[in-house]
Design a protein around this motif. Sequence first.
Motif, short mmCIF file in Angstrom:
data_model
loop_
_atom_site.label_atom_id
_atom_site.label_comp_id
_atom_site.label_asym_id
_atom_site.label_seq_id
_atom_site.Cartn_x
_atom_site.Cartn_y
_atom_site.Cartn_z
N ASP A 171 -1.99 6.07 -10.98
CA ASP A 171 -1.56 7.25 -10.50
C ASP A 171 -0.28 7.17 -9.66
O ASP A 171 0.42 7.93 -9.40
N ILE A 172 -0.32 5.96 -9.08
CA ILE A 172 1.01 5.66 -8.25
C ILE A 172 2.26 5.65 -9.38
O ILE A 172 3.25 6.19 -8.89
N TYR A 173 2.03 4.79 -10.19
CA TYR A 173 2.91 4.80 -11.47
C TYR A 173 3.43 6.38 -11.97
O TYR A 173 4.50 6.80 -12.05
N LEU A 174 2.23 7.18 -12.41
CA LEU A 174 2.55 8.53 -12.58
C LEU A 174 3.26 9.39 -11.71
O LEU A 174 4.21 10.05 -11.91
N ALA A 175 3.09 9.07 -10.46
CA ALA A 175 3.73 9.93 -9.38
C ALA A 175 4.80 9.72 -9.01
O ALA A 175 5.73 10.44 -8.56
N ALA A 176 5.15 8.48 -9.07
CA ALA A 176 6.90 7.69 -8.57
C ALA A 176 7.05 6.66 -9.47
O ALA A 176 7.08 5.49 -8.84
N PRO A 177 7.15 6.75 -10.67
CA PRO A 177 7.40 5.55 -11.64
C PRO A 177 8.63 4.80 -11.38
O PRO A 177 8.64 3.57 -11.24
N LYS A 178 9.65 5.27 -10.60
CA LYS A 178 10.95 4.33 -10.34
C LYS A 178 10.51 3.77 -9.05
O LYS A 178 10.79 2.46 -9.18
N THR A 179 9.73 4.22 -8.23
CA THR A 179 9.30 3.48 -7.12
C THR A 179 8.41 2.35 -7.46
O THR A 179 8.53 1.25 -6.79
N PHE A 180 7.43 2.71 -8.17
CA PHE A 180 6.54 1.74 -8.81
C PHE A 180 7.02 0.38 -9.32
O PHE A 180 6.95 -0.49 -9.12
N VAL A 181 7.87 0.91 -10.47
CA VAL A 181 8.66 -0.10 -11.19
C VAL A 181 9.73 -1.23 -10.48
O VAL A 181 9.70 -2.53 -10.55
N ASN A 182 10.33 -0.47 -9.47
CA ASN A 182 11.19 -1.05 -8.50
C ASN A 182 10.57 -1.98 -7.70
O ASN A 182 10.85 -3.10 -7.33
N SER A 183 9.22 -1.66 -7.09
CA SER A 183 8.52 -2.48 -6.58
C SER A 183 7.99 -3.82 -7.06
O SER A 183 8.21 -5.01 -6.45
N CYS A 184 7.64 -3.71 -8.32
CA CYS A 184 7.16 -4.61 -9.08
C CYS A 184 8.35 -5.70 -9.59
O CYS A 184 8.23 -6.76 -9.43
N TYR A 185 9.41 -4.96 -9.74
CA TYR A 185 10.59 -5.84 -10.17
C TYR A 185 11.14 -6.50 -9.07
O TYR A 185 11.39 -7.87 -9.14
N VAL A 239 0.88 -1.14 -0.07
CA VAL A 239 -0.08 0.02 -0.08
C VAL A 239 0.78 1.20 -0.11
O VAL A 239 1.67 1.42 0.76
N PHE A 240 0.90 2.03 -1.12
CA PHE A 240 1.73 3.14 -1.13
C PHE A 240 0.86 4.41 -0.52
O PHE A 240 -0.46 4.51 -0.88
N LYS A 241 1.83 5.13 0.53
CA LYS A 241 1.18 6.15 0.96
C LYS A 241 0.63 7.35 0.18
O LYS A 241 1.70 7.68 -0.63
N ASP A 242 -0.11 8.17 0.63
CA ASP A 242 -0.63 9.31 0.02
C ASP A 242 -0.79 9.33 -1.70
O ASP A 242 -0.30 10.18 -2.42
N THR A 243 -1.23 8.17 -2.08
CA THR A 243 -1.54 8.12 -3.42
C THR A 243 -2.98 7.34 -3.64
O THR A 243 -3.36 6.99 -2.62
N ILE A 244 -3.62 7.48 -4.98
CA ILE A 244 -4.45 6.75 -5.27
C ILE A 244 -4.48 5.57 -5.97
O ILE A 244 -3.68 4.58 -5.48
N HIS A 245 -5.16 5.34 -7.21
CA HIS A 245 -5.11 4.03 -7.87
C HIS A 245 -3.76 3.78 -8.39
O HIS A 245 -2.81 4.48 -8.49
N ALA A 246 -3.60 2.67 -8.96
CA ALA A 246 -2.24 2.08 -9.41
C ALA A 246 -1.59 2.97 -10.40
O ALA A 246 -0.53 3.25 -10.31
#
Length: 87
Positions: free
Chosen positions: A66-80, A57-64
Amino acid sequence: MSFFKKKNKKKVNSEDVISKISPIPIYLIAGQNDKTVYPWHAYRLFNKAKDPKKLEVFKDTIHAEDIYLAAPKTFVNSCYNWYEHGI
């Protein structure tokens, strides 16, 4: 929330089928302020899922997206990291 449909177009409740997905790995991503898939629902799905599973669960974010758009590196690293180390 129902997102699976059978051929007869009958909706299938995700909470009823998530435990049947195993042993396929499940990685649930939610935003703390998500109004599409509320975090409480992500937790319920996670609790019903069988291993291997992970919920993030990503803090201060909305749907997936939007999480990617707000913090693409964090999102991709999390998936990776889930793909490389969690499975």
